[in-house]
Design an enzyme around this catalytic site. Structure first.
Site, short mmCIF file in Angstrom:
data_model
loop_
_atom_site.label_atom_id
_atom_site.label_comp_id
_atom_site.label_asym_id
_atom_site.label_seq_id
_atom_site.Cartn_x
_atom_site.Cartn_y
_atom_site.Cartn_z
N TYR A 47 0.77 -1.19 0.11
CA TYR A 47 0.23 -0.10 0.20
C TYR A 47 0.99 1.31 0.02
O TYR A 47 1.49 1.63 1.05
CB TYR A 47 -0.73 0.17 1.16
N PHE A 198 -12.50 -7.07 0.82
CA PHE A 198 -13.33 -6.51 0.12
C PHE A 198 -14.78 -7.02 0.85
O PHE A 198 -15.81 -7.39 0.15
CB PHE A 198 -13.48 -7.10 -1.23
N PRO A 199 -14.87 -6.68 1.99
CA PRO A 199 -16.23 -7.12 2.78
C PRO A 199 -17.23 -6.32 2.40
O PRO A 199 -18.52 -6.92 2.58
CB PRO A 199 -15.72 -6.57 4.49
N LEU A 200 -17.36 -5.50 1.57
CA LEU A 200 -18.47 -4.53 1.15
C LEU A 200 -18.65 -4.83 -0.26
O LEU A 200 -19.17 -3.99 -1.16
CB LEU A 200 -18.53 -3.13 1.29
#
Length: 288
Positions: A47, A198-200
């Site tokens: 990142y 990517f929980p959403l």
């Protein structure tokens, strides 16, 4: 551990490169997360690269008691900004040392090894045992306290556990993508923390009545309901929603309370949005 953690990827600049426009605002969000009770932070050398870990180090060092930063190594960025596997042992070792420097700590509480087991087209440069062996070596030296995997297939998890205890697995899993369901089941059975990334569902949840109904009833957002469902789906799950917005941070943390107030029928309808019995990882990477 608070089961609503914080995913730090969004603190980088555009396309997860460089610093954000306002680094101090990013550091403020990190400190606010701790004030609001977050005890688990997810990050990676890739990142920025490195800039997000540096922001975490600047904001939180020395890490408060009970706060764990899970950092991924074995991944990097290509010249075009693409995400790539960088699992050569020398690179993995260097990334661990870079993360310790950037985070300002003498030992990593949790270091994940990024694997290609849940990403179509991703390839490992070396056998899992070679890259994972570096983390085992560094753990034995006291530089790592717990080892995790990211992007693991069930077979990869089993191979890794023949070498070392695995504390956490981070795989893609959300309301619309259940490809990690077998790995989740293995984690449940073996007492391993499961961290869905990517929980959403990368913003693809709009328009589902199964989310909108509970959200209206409880006076919350569909995103909070989606996070709440993950918490109800398994006690092994720790969610890591990311945001650079303080109000979104507060809303994400409140998903734990939403989870307590979802009815069993609402949870069942949400679970039925995908057929978990047919959910599989990309078979071409099961043996890497």
């Amino acid at each position: 551990m608070n089961r609503v953690g914080y995913g730090a990827m969004q603190l980088a600049g555009p396309n997860v490169r460089g610093l954000p426009a306002d680094p101090e605002s990013a550091r403020h969000v990190l400190r606010l997360a701790v004030e609001l009770g977050v005890t688990f932070f997810d990050t990676a050398n890739a990142y920025g690269p490195r800039t997000v870990n540096q922001l975490i180090g600047q904001a939180l060092r020395p890490l408060p008691d009970g706060v764990i930063v899970g950092n991924k190594v074995g991944a990097g960025r290509g010249p075009d900004g693409s995400w790539i596997i960088t699992d050569h042992p020398d690179v993995v070792r260097r990334q661990v040392h870079e993360a310790l420097e950037d985070l300002g700590t003498e030992a990593s509480e949790l270091t994940y090894l990024r694997l290609p087991g849940d990403t179509r087209g991703a390839e490992a440069a070396v056998p899992l045992e070679e890259s994972l062996g570096v983390l085992v070596e560094l753990r034995d030296q006291g530089l790592i306290r717990r080892i995790g995997l990211s992007g693991a297939s069930p077979q990869m998890l089993a191979r890794a556990q023949r070498m070392t205890p695995i504390a956490a697995v981070q795989n893609r899993f959300n309301l619309l993508d259940r490809s990690g369901v077998q790995v989740l089941a293995d984690c449940e059975a073996q007492g391993i923390m499961f961290v869905p990334y990517f929980p959403l569902a990368s913003g693809r949840l709009a328009g589902y009545d199964e989310l909108a109904g509970p959200a209206r009833r409880l006076g919350v957002t569909p995103a909070q309901v989606a996070l709440a469902w993950l918490l109800r789906r398994s006690p092994a799950v720790v969610v890591i929603p990311g945001t650079s917005n303080p109000e979104h941070l507060r809303a994400n943390i409140a998903a734990a309370e939403v989870a307590e107030n979802l009815t069993d029928a609402e949870v069942a309808r949400l679970t039925d949005l995908a057929d978990e019995s047919k959910a599989t990882l990309d078979q071409s990477h099961q043996s890497n």
